[in-house]
Every structure is written in structure tokens, then in C-alpha cells.
Design an enzyme around this catalytic site. Structure first.
Site, mmCIF file in Angstrom:
data_model
loop_
_atom_site.group_PDB
_atom_site.id
_atom_site.type_symbol
_atom_site.label_atom_id
_atom_site.label_comp_id
_atom_site.label_asym_id
_atom_site.label_seq_id
_atom_site.Cartn_x
_atom_site.Cartn_y
_atom_site.Cartn_z
ATOM 1 N N GLN A 216 -24.311 7.322 -20.584
ATOM 2 C CA GLN A 216 -23.057 8.007 -20.911
ATOM 3 C C GLN A 216 -22.110 7.064 -21.641
ATOM 4 O O GLN A 216 -21.076 7.501 -22.136
ATOM 5 C CB GLN A 216 -22.391 8.495 -19.630
ATOM 6 N N ASN A 217 -22.447 5.786 -21.680
ATOM 7 C CA ASN A 217 -21.566 4.784 -22.270
ATOM 8 C C ASN A 217 -21.616 4.834 -23.792
ATOM 9 O O ASN A 217 -22.650 5.137 -24.382
ATOM 10 C CB ASN A 217 -21.939 3.401 -21.771
ATOM 11 N N ASP B 141 -20.501 2.093 -25.618
ATOM 12 C CA ASP B 141 -20.251 0.706 -26.038
ATOM 13 C C ASP B 141 -21.422 0.049 -26.753
ATOM 14 O O ASP B 141 -21.286 -1.038 -27.311
ATOM 15 C CB ASP B 141 -19.830 -0.146 -24.835
ATOM 16 N N HIS C 161 -23.160 10.541 -24.917
ATOM 17 C CA HIS C 161 -21.790 10.834 -25.349
ATOM 18 C C HIS C 161 -21.418 10.141 -26.654
ATOM 19 O O HIS C 161 -20.245 10.027 -26.984
ATOM 20 C CB HIS C 161 -20.799 10.459 -24.242
ATOM 21 N N CYS D 138 -15.955 12.241 -40.452
ATOM 22 C CA CYS D 138 -14.919 13.117 -40.994
ATOM 23 C C CYS D 138 -15.021 14.488 -40.354
ATOM 24 O O CYS D 138 -16.114 15.072 -40.277
ATOM 25 C CB CYS D 138 -15.070 13.213 -42.510
#
Length: 315
Positions: A127-128, A130, A145, A153
């Protein structure tokens, strides 16, 4: 998925008074779990696995929601429809993204990569946003995610690196660059939040912040390629997450309270198929009732020694 900013987003669960003691017997239990399902264990991780890398979480012992009850993240519909919300997000992210990108994988990330390379893990859903699992060497990974590494855009869909976008933000906001340099020289640092943003100092108002239009269509506004609260996981990503669950024989859940349904439904799907689900998390989770094994401890205390022992035993 519609969420309430004050109730469902926070999704705080109880914290136990003590950790499960990580004894040799406990480590052997996890080792046997991997041996029993060798090559077919699916990992599912959340913000808790990146806390040792210096990235705050939302709902852990010192999580943002638990320590700062008034904190409310930006919601998807606000970001896509409101200029002021985009100013607020990009202004907070302006100071937070560089430290987030400097974060390094920790022993938990490296343990997952080792488990995969030694054929104990079939894949990993995180779910990270990073990117630390990828940096650590995990290969078959799904970022449920999204990722902070890119922006897209809202009008034409073209993508740009977050680093390049940051450079454009700095060119448009020289006074913010100067303020950041002053903070660095004074040793001050804004309080970091999850997902690469910070609390703005009281003397700095985001209403003066300027963000660029799309360099391709020239009219569209950007957002990070992440799923914000109130947003939906893209269909292709959701279907891939289902396939990864279906192809595995067991699931290991680490560092997440499973508050978001996009993650919890994967645990629910695995249990409906009769698969083992082991949860390593200090604190109650939404999936505790579904787990076949639950340890009230952090992945940091369990996964590195387990991965090291399994790697040593692998021919």
C-alpha cells in the site's frame, strides 16, 4: 469508495499493552509457515514497514492520526476539483518530498526482497507509495496505491517524474526555496507527514504557492500518481491484486491495520478461498478475525532473522 474525513479515514484500532515476545519458537513458527507454502506466499505491506526508514505512518503507535487528532489528509475529490486544495497539497509536498526521496530501504524491505529471491515469496502487494520495496530489490511487486515518483495530468494523462516536477515548482516559487534554505540553516524542520508532505510553518501561507500547468496539453493540472483517500484503485491494478491472491497459497500481512478496504478485501478474498493468512502487526487490524495467525509485534523484529535463516538454509 466514499470515505468520511473525520471517521472512516482515521480508522484507529486498539493498541495492545505488550508485544508478543519474539522467541526462537515464534521465529520457527514463521519459518515453518514459509516452508509449508514455499514459493507461494503473497506479502501484503503497509506504512508500518517504512517507519524504520524515517517515514511516518498514519495509525501506528506514533502515527499521525493517533498523535495529531486534528490532522486531515487531502481527499481525492478536493484535489481534482479545487485550486486551493492543489495549492495546499503542492505547498506541503514542496518541503516534504525531498526527505521522502532520501529515505533508504530498511531491514524489513530487504527481508522481503531476500524471501522473494530465495523462492519463498511469490510476490508482494504494498500500500506504500515510497518505492522502498523496489529499491530493496523486490521484483514481482504491485504498488496498490501508486507511487510518489511520478505525477500525471488530470486532463490529458501525460506523466512526468516527480523530481522534474519539483524542479519546476522551485523555479516558480523562489521565495519558498529561500525559506527552505533558511530553515535548513537554522536547524528547523517542518513536521513530516505520511506520503511526502509536511505541516507548513504558521508564517507561510499556501495561498501564495504557484504550481505549473501540464507541459504537454498546456491547460491541465497535475496530481501525483497515487490513490488519495476517497479515490479508487484503478481497475487494472485491482484485477492484478486479485490474480496475485488467487495464485498464492498463503498471505503474510505486515505493518498495516488494513483500514482501507482496497487492502482488507485481499485478506478477505484469501480467507474465502481457504488460504492461511498470517498477520504481523503491533495493534489491532481490520483483518484480525480473518487471520489464521496473528503476532502482536513489528515486522522489524521478525522478518529479518526469518529471512536470514531461510536464506542460509537454501541450497
Amino acid at each position: 469508495m466514499v470515505l468520511s474525513a473525520r471517521v472512516k479515514i482515521k480508522g484507529l484500532y486498539g493498541l495492545p499493552k505488550a508485544h508478543t515476545p519474539v522467541t526462537p519458537a515464534v521465529l520457527d513458527t514463521i519459518i515453518e509457515f514459509f516452508q509449508r507454502h514455499r514459493g507461494s506466499v503473497l506479502g501484503l505491506t503497509g506504512a508500518g514497514v517504512s517507519v524504520p526508514s524515517g517515514i511516518p505512518d498514519y495509525r501506528g503507535t506514533n502515527g499521525t492520526y493517533r498523535v495529531h487528532g486534528s490532522y486531515t489528509p487531502i481527499l481525492h475529490h478536493e484535489l481534482v476539483s479545487q485550486h486551493a486544495s492543489r495549492q495546499r497539497y503542492w505547498a506541503r509536498s514542496f518541503f516534504g518530498i525531498r526527505p521522502a526521496f532520501k529515505a533508504e530501504p530498511n531491514p524489513i524491505h530487504r527481508a522481503f526482497a531476500s524471501l522473494e529471491s530465495h523462492n519463498y515469496l511469490s510476490g508482494l502487494i504494498t500500500q506504500n507509495v515510497d518505492g522502498l520495496h523496489l529499491q530493496a530489490g523486490s521484483c514481482n511487486i504491485l504498488e496498490l496505491h501508486g507511487t510518489l515518483k511520478q505525477v500525471k495530468c488530470l486532463s490529458c494523462g501525460v506523466k512526468e517524474s516527480r523530481d522534474g516536477f519539483q524542479q519546476r515548482l522551485e523555479e516558480l516559487n523562489p521565495e519558498w526555496v529561500e525559506f527552505g534554505q533558511e530553515m535548513a540553516q537554522s536547524g528547523e524542520e517542518p513536521k513530516r507527514r505520511p506520503d511526502g508532505d509536511v505541516d507548513l510553518p504558521s508564517n507561510l501561507q499556501y495561498g501564495s504557492f504557484v504550481y505549473p500547468k501540464c507541459h504537454h496539453c498546456l491547460t491541465g493540472d497535475y496530481m501525483p500518481t497515487v490513490v488519495f483517500f476517497g479515490g479508487s484503485v484503478p481497475d487494472k491494478v485491482r484485477e492484478q491484486s486479485y490474480r496475485m491472491v488467487d495464485d498464492a497459497s498463503a498471505m503474510l500481512v505486515c505493518g498495516t491495520s488494513l483500514s482501507t478496504f482496497s487492502a482488507y478485501r485481499l485478506v478477505k478474498r484469501a480467507r474465502e478461498q481457504g488460504k492461511e493468512v498470517a498477520i504481523l502487526n503491533f495493534g489491532q487490524t481490520r483483518g484480525d478475525g480473518d487471520a489464521t495467525m496473528k503476532l502482536e509485534t513489528t515486522a522489524e523484529d521478525v522478518l529479518p532473522p526469518v529471512a536470514a535463516k531461510l536464506a542460509a538454509e537454501t541450497p
